[in-house]
Design a protein around this motif. Sequence first.
Motif, PDB file in Angstrom:
ATOM      1  N   ARG A   1      47.588 -25.716 -66.949  1.00  0.00           N
ATOM      2  CA  ARG A   1      48.624 -26.063 -65.980  1.00  0.00           C
ATOM      3  C   ARG A   1      48.659 -25.019 -64.874  1.00  0.00           C
ATOM      4  NH1 ARG A   1      54.112 -25.064 -69.630  1.00  0.00           N
ATOM      5  NH2 ARG A   1      54.016 -22.769 -69.675  1.00  0.00           N
ATOM      6  N   GLN A   2      49.121 -25.479 -63.726  1.00  0.00           N
ATOM      7  CA  GLN A   2      49.251 -24.584 -62.588  1.00  0.00           C
ATOM      8  C   GLN A   2      50.523 -24.921 -61.853  1.00  0.00           C
ATOM      9  OE1 GLN A   2      45.818 -24.471 -60.002  1.00  0.00           O
ATOM     10  NE2 GLN A   2      46.435 -22.495 -59.168  1.00  0.00           N
ATOM     11  N   GLY A   3      51.462 -23.975 -61.899  1.00  0.00           N
ATOM     12  CA  GLY A   3      52.717 -24.153 -61.195  1.00  0.00           C
ATOM     13  C   GLY A   3      52.597 -23.647 -59.766  1.00  0.00           C
ATOM     14  N   PRO A   4      53.578 -23.956 -58.923  1.00  0.00           N
ATOM     15  CA  PRO A   4      53.547 -23.512 -57.528  1.00  0.00           C
ATOM     16  C   PRO A   4      53.440 -21.991 -57.417  1.00  0.00           C
ATOM     17  CG  PRO A   4      55.276 -25.132 -57.883  1.00  0.00           C
ATOM     18  CD  PRO A   4      54.761 -24.747 -59.242  1.00  0.00           C
ATOM     19  N   GLY A   5      52.444 -21.535 -56.715  1.00  0.00           N
ATOM     20  CA  GLY A   5      52.267 -20.109 -56.509  1.00  0.00           C
ATOM     21  C   GLY A   5      51.778 -19.351 -57.718  1.00  0.00           C
ATOM     22  N   LYS A   6      51.357 -20.069 -58.742  1.00  0.00           N
ATOM     23  CA  LYS A   6      50.904 -19.414 -59.969  1.00  0.00           C
ATOM     24  C   LYS A   6      49.427 -19.689 -60.223  1.00  0.00           C
ATOM     25  CE  LYS A   6      55.405 -19.758 -62.286  1.00  0.00           C
ATOM     26  NZ  LYS A   6      56.111 -20.239 -63.500  1.00  0.00           N
ATOM     27  N   GLU A   7      48.840 -18.845 -61.050  1.00  0.00           N
ATOM     28  CA  GLU A   7      47.457 -19.065 -61.447  1.00  0.00           C
ATOM     29  C   GLU A   7      47.394 -20.147 -62.520  1.00  0.00           C
ATOM     30  OE1 GLU A   7      45.643 -14.573 -60.693  1.00  0.00           O
ATOM     31  OE2 GLU A   7      45.672 -15.422 -62.699  1.00  0.00           O
TER      32      GLU A   7
ATOM     33  N   ALA B   1      54.686 -28.124 -63.603  1.00  0.00           N
ATOM     34  CA  ALA B   1      53.363 -27.740 -63.118  1.00  0.00           C
ATOM     35  C   ALA B   1      52.489 -28.979 -63.002  1.00  0.00           C
ATOM     36  CB  ALA B   1      52.699 -26.746 -64.075  1.00  0.00           C
ATOM     37  N   MET B   2      51.343 -28.789 -62.367  1.00  0.00           N
ATOM     38  CA  MET B   2      50.282 -29.789 -62.430  1.00  0.00           C
ATOM     39  C   MET B   2      49.488 -29.486 -63.697  1.00  0.00           C
ATOM     40  SD  MET B   2      48.977 -32.403 -60.807  1.00  0.00           S
ATOM     41  CE  MET B   2      49.230 -32.275 -59.027  1.00  0.00           C
ATOM     42  N   TYR B   3      49.302 -30.507 -64.500  1.00  0.00           N
ATOM     43  CA  TYR B   3      48.591 -30.348 -65.765  1.00  0.00           C
ATOM     44  C   TYR B   3      47.196 -30.957 -65.651  1.00  0.00           C
ATOM     45  CZ  TYR B   3      52.672 -28.590 -68.198  1.00  0.00           C
ATOM     46  OH  TYR B   3      53.736 -27.804 -68.607  1.00  0.00           O
ATOM     47  N   TYR B   4      46.209 -30.188 -66.099  1.00  0.00           N
ATOM     48  CA  TYR B   4      44.817 -30.608 -66.034  1.00  0.00           C
ATOM     49  C   TYR B   4      44.200 -30.584 -67.431  1.00  0.00           C
ATOM     50  CZ  TYR B   4      45.328 -29.218 -61.115  1.00  0.00           C
ATOM     51  OH  TYR B   4      45.748 -29.077 -59.820  1.00  0.00           O
ATOM     52  N   CYS B   5      43.325 -31.527 -67.695  1.00  0.00           N
ATOM     53  CA  CYS B   5      42.503 -31.408 -68.883  1.00  0.00           C
ATOM     54  C   CYS B   5      41.095 -31.002 -68.447  1.00  0.00           C
ATOM     55  CB  CYS B   5      42.470 -32.681 -69.719  1.00  0.00           C
ATOM     56  SG  CYS B   5      41.562 -34.048 -69.014  1.00  0.00           S
TER      57      CYS B   5
ATOM     58  N   TRP C   1      36.596 -31.041 -65.093  1.00  0.00           N
ATOM     59  CA  TRP C   1      38.044 -31.061 -64.907  1.00  0.00           C
ATOM     60  C   TRP C   1      38.507 -32.425 -64.440  1.00  0.00           C
ATOM     61  CZ3 TRP C   1      41.275 -26.829 -65.724  1.00  0.00           C
ATOM     62  CH2 TRP C   1      40.628 -25.617 -66.018  1.00  0.00           C
ATOM     63  N   GLY C   2      39.715 -32.781 -64.873  1.00  0.00           N
ATOM     64  CA  GLY C   2      40.350 -33.972 -64.337  1.00  0.00           C
ATOM     65  C   GLY C   2      41.060 -33.640 -63.035  1.00  0.00           C
ATOM     66  N   GLN C   3      41.690 -34.655 -62.463  1.00  0.00           N
ATOM     67  CA  GLN C   3      42.338 -34.478 -61.160  1.00  0.00           C
ATOM     68  C   GLN C   3      43.761 -33.940 -61.293  1.00  0.00           C
ATOM     69  OE1 GLN C   3      42.277 -37.286 -62.793  1.00  0.00           O
ATOM     70  NE2 GLN C   3      44.368 -38.039 -62.643  1.00  0.00           N
ATOM     71  N   GLY C   4      44.296 -33.979 -62.503  1.00  0.00           N
ATOM     72  CA  GLY C   4      45.619 -33.437 -62.745  1.00  0.00           C
ATOM     73  C   GLY C   4      46.698 -34.500 -62.751  1.00  0.00           C
ATOM     74  N   THR C   5      47.780 -34.201 -63.466  1.00  0.00           N
ATOM     75  CA  THR C   5      48.954 -35.065 -63.483  1.00  0.00           C
ATOM     76  C   THR C   5      50.194 -34.172 -63.421  1.00  0.00           C
ATOM     77  OG1 THR C   5      50.052 -36.897 -64.660  1.00  0.00           O
ATOM     78  CG2 THR C   5      49.068 -35.179 -66.029  1.00  0.00           C
ATOM     79  N   GLN C   6      51.126 -34.530 -62.552  1.00  0.00           N
ATOM     80  CA  GLN C   6      52.281 -33.683 -62.290  1.00  0.00           C
ATOM     81  C   GLN C   6      53.360 -33.871 -63.350  1.00  0.00           C
ATOM     82  OE1 GLN C   6      52.741 -31.319 -59.837  1.00  0.00           O
ATOM     83  NE2 GLN C   6      54.712 -30.850 -60.781  1.00  0.00           N
TER      84      GLN C   6
END
Length: 122
Positions: free
Chosen positions: A37-43, A93-97, A113-118
């Motif tokens: 996962r990647q939250g706003p402004g986070k790694e 966060a945006m979650y990626y598999c 990687w997938g495209q992500g799901t919020q």
Amino acid sequence: VQLVESGGGSVQAGGSLRLSCSGSGYTVSSYCMGWFRQGPGKEREGVARVYTGYYTGLTDYADSVKGRFTISQDNAKNTVYLEMNSLKPEDTAMYYCAAGPRFTFSPSDYNYWGQGTQVTVS
């Protein structure tokens, strides 16, 4: 190789969501599968990983989600799931598999990687 996530959305704190990651062009059981996962402004950070190649049901979780998130894999459907319970605002966060050859939480060890799901928790 293609990974497609689904199941994201907006929920209130304490709620639940189930994310799915459907794979094509490869066999999920031959790779380590991870949810990041990647939250706003986070790694980007790893939250859960699974490997069913040689070890049935080998899983691991980030400390921040232990006891709340569950990763599972349906090899017949070539799909990996992330069941998320007791969601908190900090889970937003945006979650990626992702799929890769190594059972780690390092994003650089995952090739696909997938495209992500919020996921938004309020």
